[in-house]
Each structure stands twice: as structure tokens, then as C-alpha cells.
Motif scaffolding. Structure first.
Motif, PDB file in Angstrom:
ATOM      1  N   GLN A  11     -14.698  29.797  39.345  1.00  0.00           N
ATOM      2  CA  GLN A  11     -14.871  28.556  40.395  1.00  0.00           C
ATOM      3  C   GLN A  11     -14.443  29.095  41.577  1.00  0.00           C
ATOM      4  N   PRO A  12     -13.065  29.291  41.606  1.00  0.00           N
ATOM      5  CA  PRO A  12     -12.591  29.546  42.968  1.00  0.00           C
ATOM      6  C   PRO A  12     -13.235  30.760  43.907  1.00  0.00           C
ATOM      7  N   LEU A  13     -13.997  31.542  43.155  1.00  0.00           N
ATOM      8  CA  LEU A  13     -14.703  32.444  44.050  1.00  0.00           C
ATOM      9  C   LEU A  13     -15.765  31.745  45.296  1.00  0.00           C
ATOM     10  N   TRP A  14     -16.242  30.512  44.640  1.00  0.00           N
ATOM     11  CA  TRP A  14     -17.328  30.171  45.723  1.00  0.00           C
ATOM     12  C   TRP A  14     -16.505  29.404  46.816  1.00  0.00           C
ATOM     13  N   ALA A  15     -15.438  28.684  46.175  1.00  0.00           N
ATOM     14  CA  ALA A  15     -14.534  28.123  47.169  1.00  0.00           C
ATOM     15  C   ALA A  15     -13.827  29.067  48.192  1.00  0.00           C
ATOM     16  N   TYR A  16     -13.616  30.226  47.903  1.00  0.00           N
ATOM     17  CA  TYR A  16     -13.158  31.028  48.788  1.00  0.00           C
ATOM     18  C   TYR A  16     -13.966  32.220  49.353  1.00  0.00           C
ATOM     19  N   ARG A  17     -15.336  31.715  49.375  1.00  0.00           N
ATOM     20  CA  ARG A  17     -16.125  32.801  49.690  1.00  0.00           C
ATOM     21  C   ARG A  17     -16.322  33.467  50.886  1.00  0.00           C
ATOM     22  N   TYR A  18     -15.807  32.575  51.935  1.00  0.00           N
ATOM     23  CA  TYR A  18     -15.606  33.264  53.422  1.00  0.00           C
ATOM     24  C   TYR A  18     -14.275  33.920  53.341  1.00  0.00           C
ATOM     25  N   PHE A  19     -13.229  33.584  52.670  1.00  0.00           N
ATOM     26  CA  PHE A  19     -12.033  34.623  52.466  1.00  0.00           C
ATOM     27  C   PHE A  19     -12.723  36.128  51.982  1.00  0.00           C
ATOM     28  N   ILE A  20     -13.489  35.962  51.033  1.00  0.00           N
ATOM     29  CA  ILE A  20     -13.983  37.145  50.354  1.00  0.00           C
ATOM     30  C   ILE A  20     -14.810  37.980  51.433  1.00  0.00           C
ATOM     31  N   PHE A  21     -15.733  37.471  52.016  1.00  0.00           N
ATOM     32  CA  PHE A  21     -16.658  38.164  52.998  1.00  0.00           C
ATOM     33  C   PHE A  21     -15.948  38.613  54.186  1.00  0.00           C
ATOM     34  N   SER A  22     -14.859  37.804  54.773  1.00  0.00           N
ATOM     35  CA  SER A  22     -14.129  38.334  56.018  1.00  0.00           C
ATOM     36  C   SER A  22     -13.039  39.422  55.583  1.00  0.00           C
ATOM     37  N   SER A  23     -12.447  39.504  54.343  1.00  0.00           N
ATOM     38  CA  SER A  23     -11.805  40.360  53.713  1.00  0.00           C
ATOM     39  C   SER A  23     -12.640  41.783  53.613  1.00  0.00           C
ATOM     40  N   ILE A  24     -13.765  41.765  53.003  1.00  0.00           N
ATOM     41  CA  ILE A  24     -14.572  43.031  53.105  1.00  0.00           C
ATOM     42  C   ILE A  24     -14.782  43.461  54.688  1.00  0.00           C
ATOM     43  N   ARG A  25     -14.992  42.611  55.457  1.00  0.00           N
ATOM     44  CA  ARG A  25     -15.337  43.009  56.876  1.00  0.00           C
ATOM     45  C   ARG A  25     -14.183  43.724  57.455  1.00  0.00           C
ATOM     46  N   ASN A  26     -12.786  43.041  57.184  1.00  0.00           N
ATOM     47  CA  ASN A  26     -11.573  43.528  57.692  1.00  0.00           C
ATOM     48  C   ASN A  26     -11.238  44.919  57.034  1.00  0.00           C
ATOM     49  N   ASP A  27     -11.687  44.804  55.841  1.00  0.00           N
ATOM     50  CA  ASP A  27     -11.265  46.099  54.975  1.00  0.00           C
ATOM     51  C   ASP A  27     -11.910  47.367  55.451  1.00  0.00           C
ATOM     52  N   LEU A  28     -13.274  47.107  55.702  1.00  0.00           N
ATOM     53  CA  LEU A  28     -14.236  48.163  56.432  1.00  0.00           C
ATOM     54  C   LEU A  28     -13.758  48.319  57.856  1.00  0.00           C
ATOM     55  N   ARG A  29     -13.250  47.352  58.637  1.00  0.00           N
ATOM     56  CA  ARG A  29     -12.859  47.843  59.810  1.00  0.00           C
ATOM     57  C   ARG A  29     -11.665  48.408  59.927  1.00  0.00           C
ATOM     58  N   SER A  30     -10.525  48.322  59.193  1.00  0.00           N
ATOM     59  CA  SER A  30      -9.311  48.851  58.937  1.00  0.00           C
ATOM     60  C   SER A  30      -9.313  50.444  58.626  1.00  0.00           C
ATOM     61  N   ARG A  31     -10.340  50.749  57.905  1.00  0.00           N
ATOM     62  CA  ARG A  31     -10.418  52.118  57.439  1.00  0.00           C
ATOM     63  C   ARG A  31     -10.776  52.797  58.691  1.00  0.00           C
ATOM     64  N   PHE A  32     -11.474  52.414  59.801  1.00  0.00           N
ATOM     65  CA  PHE A  32     -12.230  53.363  60.625  1.00  0.00           C
ATOM     66  C   PHE A  32     -11.569  52.777  62.165  1.00  0.00           C
ATOM     67  N   ILE A  33     -10.606  52.193  61.976  1.00  0.00           N
ATOM     68  CA  ILE A  33      -9.935  51.987  63.418  1.00  0.00           C
ATOM     69  C   ILE A  33      -9.397  53.036  64.111  1.00  0.00           C
ATOM     70  N   GLN A  34      -9.603  53.289  65.311  1.00  0.00           N
ATOM     71  CA  GLN A  34      -9.406  54.404  66.177  1.00  0.00           C
ATOM     72  C   GLN A  34     -10.010  55.489  65.685  1.00  0.00           C
ATOM     73  N   SER A  35     -11.167  55.529  64.858  1.00  0.00           N
ATOM     74  CA  SER A  35     -12.065  56.670  64.532  1.00  0.00           C
ATOM     75  C   SER A  35     -13.039  56.613  65.318  1.00  0.00           C
ATOM     76  N   LYS A  36     -13.507  57.813  65.916  1.00  0.00           N
ATOM     77  CA  LYS A  36     -14.678  58.025  66.772  1.00  0.00           C
ATOM     78  C   LYS A  36     -15.934  57.750  66.035  1.00  0.00           C
ATOM     79  N   LEU A  37     -16.009  58.560  64.807  1.00  0.00           N
ATOM     80  CA  LEU A  37     -17.317  58.298  64.075  1.00  0.00           C
ATOM     81  C   LEU A  37     -17.508  57.211  63.199  1.00  0.00           C
TER      82      LEU A  37
END
Length: 264
Positions: free
Chosen positions: A6-32
Motif C-alpha cells: 500500500q505505501p507504494l501508492w502513497a509514495y509514488r511521487y517519491f518513487i518517480f522523482s528517485s528514478i529521475r534523480n537516479d538517471l540524472r546522477s549517472r550522467f551528470i557532467q557527461s557529454k553524451l
């Protein structure tokens, strides 16, 4: 189980923002940037296709294209990439998230879904790149390709179930982290990705089909290359295994969760 999910739905915005941050952090300062997510598997395909195409090109019946081997290799790589990367991500998920788990109060069941979301975005980008390469090489998948989202979802949940199980065990037994890459390497060569099962003796083919990844990879090849439906009869075992492993992973995660922070 309901209280856990049940908490998955309550924390859905946390999950989506974490996915976005995870992808962003992988390629920070990366040209490609995100291109690195598809460059590595495509380079692997290019190397194998260059080295082995002369050896195996005559062993791929049913594909009327001079780049048949490269197409076959890319179809299998799409499935393997999702499976292997998700298992490896799950293996180190809780160890890498140790500081976050200690400092921040949130339902820890969110972590596997954040990892799964990131892997799904990676694989969708790789799929887009592969379809583009297919078009350049003169191959357009038929209508059966519409089964691909179902196959990708099955691959993701199967791999995530295994990954969470191994990830929980890895917190308490770090040897797991050393063994899994070796097993994955062996499993890669036991799955018909860089070769066609038809080139093996019939007796060997019989034993290779006990590999649960065989019908999954073959189904990817069916829908992307041959315009055939997935191997639903053989996939039944994989679906049953996914449900069983998923439930086992959730139970083990729930029991181990209170002790994981202390062990990290």
C-alpha cells in the motif's frame, strides 16, 4: 502483504522523482548523457556480430536479410540486457542505499521499484536504438512485435524478483556479491543469444531448454525477427517461477527489513 504494498501508492511521487534523480546522477557532467546507456550493449553487439557473423550467418534460417546475424544478436541482447542489469542492480541495491535507509524514513519496499523503473527506462532507450538500427539494416518487425511490452514486463519482474532475493542475502552474506557475476556469465553462454540453438546436437538442445531464459530470449527473437508469437507454452513455467520468486522475495524482504540497517 497488502500493508507492505500500500505505501507504494502513497509514495509514488517519491518513487518517480528517485528514478529521475537516479538517471540524472549517472550522467551528470557527461557529454553524451543517456546515450551511454545504449552505447555499451550496442558495442557488444557490434563486436560479436563482426567476429561471429561469418561463422554463424549460414545457421539462421527464416531471416531474409544479409545482416541476419546482427539482427538476431540484437534481439537476444535486448532481453539479456534487461535481465542481467536488473539482477545486478538488485544485488547491490540495499548496500548502496545504506546511508539513505539510515538517514531518511520511507517505506523500504520503494527501493526495488525505483531500481526497476530505472532499468525499464534504460531498456526502452535501448529498444528505440535497436529499432532504429533494424530500420537502417532493412528489417521491419511484423505485428507480433506488439507482444514485446508483455515480454519486457515479464523479464523485468522475473529479474527483479531474483535481484531482491539476492540483494537481501547480500546484505548478510557478502560472498553472494562475488558469486552472482560468475553465474550470470555462465548463464549468458547457456542462453541462445550469440548462437542459434539449432546448431547444437539434439541431445544438447534438450538440456539447454531447461534454462528458464531460453523461452524468454526465443520469444524476443520470435516477435522481433520472425513475426511469430511468443512461446507461451514454455513461458508458463517462467511465469509460475516469477510469481513464486516474487512472493518469496517480498516475504524475505519483510522479515529481513528490520535487521538490514543494523547489518549495513
Amino acid at each position: 502483504m497488502k500493508d507492505m504494498l500500500q505505501p507504494l501508492w502513497a509514495y509514488r511521487y517519491f518513487i518517480f522523482s528517485s528514478i529521475r534523480n537516479d538517471l540524472r546522477s549517472r550522467f551528470i557532467q557527461s557529454k553524451l548523457g543517456a546515450l551511454w546507456m545504449i552505447i555499451h550493449p550496442l558495442m557488444q553487439v557490434l563486436i560479436f556480430a563482426t567476429i561471429l557473423s561469418e561463422v554463424l550467418s549460414a545457421k539462421l534460417p527464416g531471416i531474409n536479410n544479409k545482416y541476419a546475424y546482427a539482427l538476431y544478436l540484437m534481439a537476444g541482447t535486448l532481453c539479456w540486457s534487461m535481465f542481467a542489469e536488473t539482477v545486478q542492480r538488485g544485488l547491490t541495491l540495499f548496500i548502496e542505499s545504506g546511508n539513505l535507509m539510515k538517514k531518511m524514513a520511507f517505506p523500504r519496499i520503494c527501493l526495488p521499484f525505483i531500481a526497476g523503473g530505472t532499468m525499464l527506462v534504460n531498456n526502452l532507450l535501448l529498444l528505440a536504438a535497436i529499432l532504429l538500427v533494424f530500420a537502417v539494416l532493412g528489417h521491419v518487425p511484423g505485428g507480433e512485435v506488439l507482444w514485446l511490452p508483455v515480454l519486457m514486463a515479464l523479464t523485468l519482474f522475473f529479474a527483479l524478483s531474483i535481484g531482491v532475493l539476492l540483494g537481501v542475502m547480500n546484505v548478510f552474506m557478502r560472498d553472494i556479491g562475488q558469486v552472482v557475476p560468475v553465474i550470470l556469465q555462465a548463464l549468458f553462454w547457456l542462453t541462445p543469444i550469440v548462437y542459434n540453438l539449432g546448431i547444437l546436437p539434439e541431445r544438447a538442445q534438450y538440456w539447454f531448454k531447461f534454462n528458464l531464459l531460453y523461452p524468454l530470449v526465443s520469444s524476443y527473437q520470435n516477435v522481433l525477427l520472425y513475426n511469430h508469437p511468443p512461446l507461451w507454452g514454455d513461458l508458463g513455467w517462467l511465469i509460475a517461477a516469477t510469481v513464486g520468486l516474487g512472493l518469496l522475495a517480498l516475504v524475505m524482504f519483510r522479515r529481513a527489513s528490520p535487521e538490514m540497517v543494523d547489518a549495513l
